[in-house]
Design a protein around this motif. Structure first.
Motif, short mmCIF file in Angstrom:
data_model
loop_
_atom_site.label_atom_id
_atom_site.label_comp_id
_atom_site.label_asym_id
_atom_site.label_seq_id
_atom_site.Cartn_x
_atom_site.Cartn_y
_atom_site.Cartn_z
N CYS A 189 30.47 8.47 60.21
CA CYS A 189 30.47 8.84 58.79
C CYS A 189 30.66 10.34 58.58
CB CYS A 189 29.15 8.42 58.13
SG CYS A 189 28.91 6.63 58.09
N ARG A 190 30.50 11.11 59.63
CA ARG A 190 30.52 12.57 59.50
C ARG A 190 31.82 13.10 58.90
NH1 ARG A 190 27.99 16.79 63.70
NH2 ARG A 190 28.27 18.65 62.41
N GLN A 191 32.95 12.54 59.31
CA GLN A 191 34.25 13.03 58.85
C GLN A 191 34.46 12.83 57.35
OE1 GLN A 191 37.58 10.58 60.32
NE2 GLN A 191 36.02 9.12 61.03
N TYR A 192 33.65 11.96 56.74
CA TYR A 192 33.80 11.67 55.31
C TYR A 192 32.76 12.40 54.46
CZ TYR A 192 36.36 7.85 57.48
OH TYR A 192 37.22 7.11 58.26
N MET A 193 31.99 13.31 55.08
CA MET A 193 30.91 13.99 54.39
C MET A 193 30.95 15.48 54.67
SD MET A 193 27.81 11.39 55.35
CE MET A 193 27.85 9.67 54.86
N THR A 194 30.34 16.25 53.76
CA THR A 194 30.15 17.66 54.06
C THR A 194 29.12 17.76 55.18
OG1 THR A 194 28.37 17.89 52.41
CG2 THR A 194 30.63 18.33 51.66
N ASP A 195 29.17 18.82 55.95
CA ASP A 195 28.22 18.99 57.06
C ASP A 195 26.78 19.03 56.55
OD1 ASP A 195 30.32 19.01 58.82
OD2 ASP A 195 30.45 21.20 58.92
N GLU A 196 26.58 19.67 55.41
CA GLU A 196 25.24 19.78 54.84
C GLU A 196 24.69 18.40 54.48
OE1 GLU A 196 22.96 21.70 50.95
OE2 GLU A 196 25.07 22.17 51.31
N TYR A 197 25.51 17.57 53.85
CA TYR A 197 25.00 16.25 53.48
C TYR A 197 24.82 15.36 54.71
CZ TYR A 197 24.31 11.67 51.60
OH TYR A 197 23.77 10.42 51.36
N PHE A 198 25.71 15.48 55.69
CA PHE A 198 25.59 14.65 56.88
C PHE A 198 24.25 14.89 57.58
CE2 PHE A 198 26.23 13.92 61.47
CZ PHE A 198 26.48 12.55 61.44
N THR A 199 23.77 16.14 57.56
CA THR A 199 22.46 16.44 58.15
C THR A 199 21.37 15.64 57.47
OG1 THR A 199 23.20 18.68 58.67
CG2 THR A 199 20.82 18.31 58.64
N ARG A 200 21.44 15.50 56.15
CA ARG A 200 20.45 14.70 55.42
C ARG A 200 20.68 13.21 55.62
NH1 ARG A 200 21.02 15.70 49.68
NH2 ARG A 200 22.89 16.94 50.04
N PHE A 201 21.97 12.82 55.67
CA PHE A 201 22.33 11.41 55.80
C PHE A 201 21.74 10.80 57.07
CE2 PHE A 201 25.32 8.15 57.36
CZ PHE A 201 25.31 7.27 56.29
N LYS A 202 21.72 11.58 58.15
CA LYS A 202 21.20 11.06 59.43
C LYS A 202 19.75 10.61 59.34
CE LYS A 202 22.28 14.68 61.87
NZ LYS A 202 22.44 15.60 63.04
N GLY A 203 18.99 11.19 58.41
CA GLY A 203 17.57 10.84 58.29
C GLY A 203 17.28 9.75 57.28
#
Length: 203
Positions: free
Chosen positions: A128-142
């Motif tokens: 999913c990382r390639q479809y998200m900003t890096d900042e949001y991906f950090t939150r998404f993982k949790g």
């Protein structure tokens, strides 16, 4: 007899030549007058074009002093930047921006369906990382997702004139989860998801 005929033919020929000359001379004079008029008109047109160029500098284009001063203000620059941004967004929309965002959303929500069934599978999350900003991906993982289908059933876009675009997303699950999805511009990825917020129905 023959000499009389020759004299008559000669007189007739001379008469014809004189008649032609009489008709041609006035027309030749008129033609010279027309040429003179055309030359004057062309000269006047060239003169007016030169005067127009001299009176229209490239930098100001007949702007008054107040207009020139306004062009240097921050307000003018901000307005021009806004106009440029709107033009750019308009071009993106014409080139299928909403279709691209729809594809991104469907892909991510399909991954979320798989993640809800296998929350410990790091590969599913990383995809999913390639479809998200890096900042949001950090939150998404949790984030934790209820085991369900998150396939997109309906998506409606708004704020297409804003910096961040928003979409209302409804899933195909039996509970029909609803989300607000925000998309932001990333210099490396173009427009990608910068937030996913579930809408909780009041009980």
């Amino acid at each position: 007899m023959k000499s009389k005929i020759r004299i008559a033919i000669s007189i007739f020929s001379v008469t014809v030549i004189i008649a032609c000359l009489v008709q041609t001379i006035p027309k030749y004079s008129q033609l010279r007058e027309y040429n003179a008029i055309i030359e004057k008109a062309a000269a006047a047109q060239n003169s007016s074009q030169v005067d127009l160029k001299a009176a229209t500098p490239d930098e100001t284009r007949n702007s008054t002093a107040d207009e020139v001063d306004y062009i240097t203000t921050q307000e003018y620059k901000d307005t021009q930047n806004w106009i440029d941004a709107v033009k750019e967004r308009s071009n993106l929309l014409k080139n299928g921006l909403t279709s691209d965002l729809t594809d991104i959303t469907k892909t991510v929500f399909n991954h979320i369906t798989e993640i809800s069934a296998k929350p410990d599978d790091e590969n599913l999350i990383t995809e999913c990382r390639q479809y998200m900003t890096d900042e949001y991906f950090t939150r998404f993982k949790g984030l934790e997702f209820e085991r369900e289908s998150y396939m997109v059933y309906d998506i409606k876009f708004s704020d297409l004139d804003k910096d961040d675009i928003t979409a209302y997303v409804m899933t195909r699950s039996s509970k029909q989860f609803r989300f607000f999805v925000t998309y932001s511009f990333d210099t490396n990825k173009s427009y990608v998801i910068s937030n996913i917020q579930q809408i909780i129905a009041e009980e």
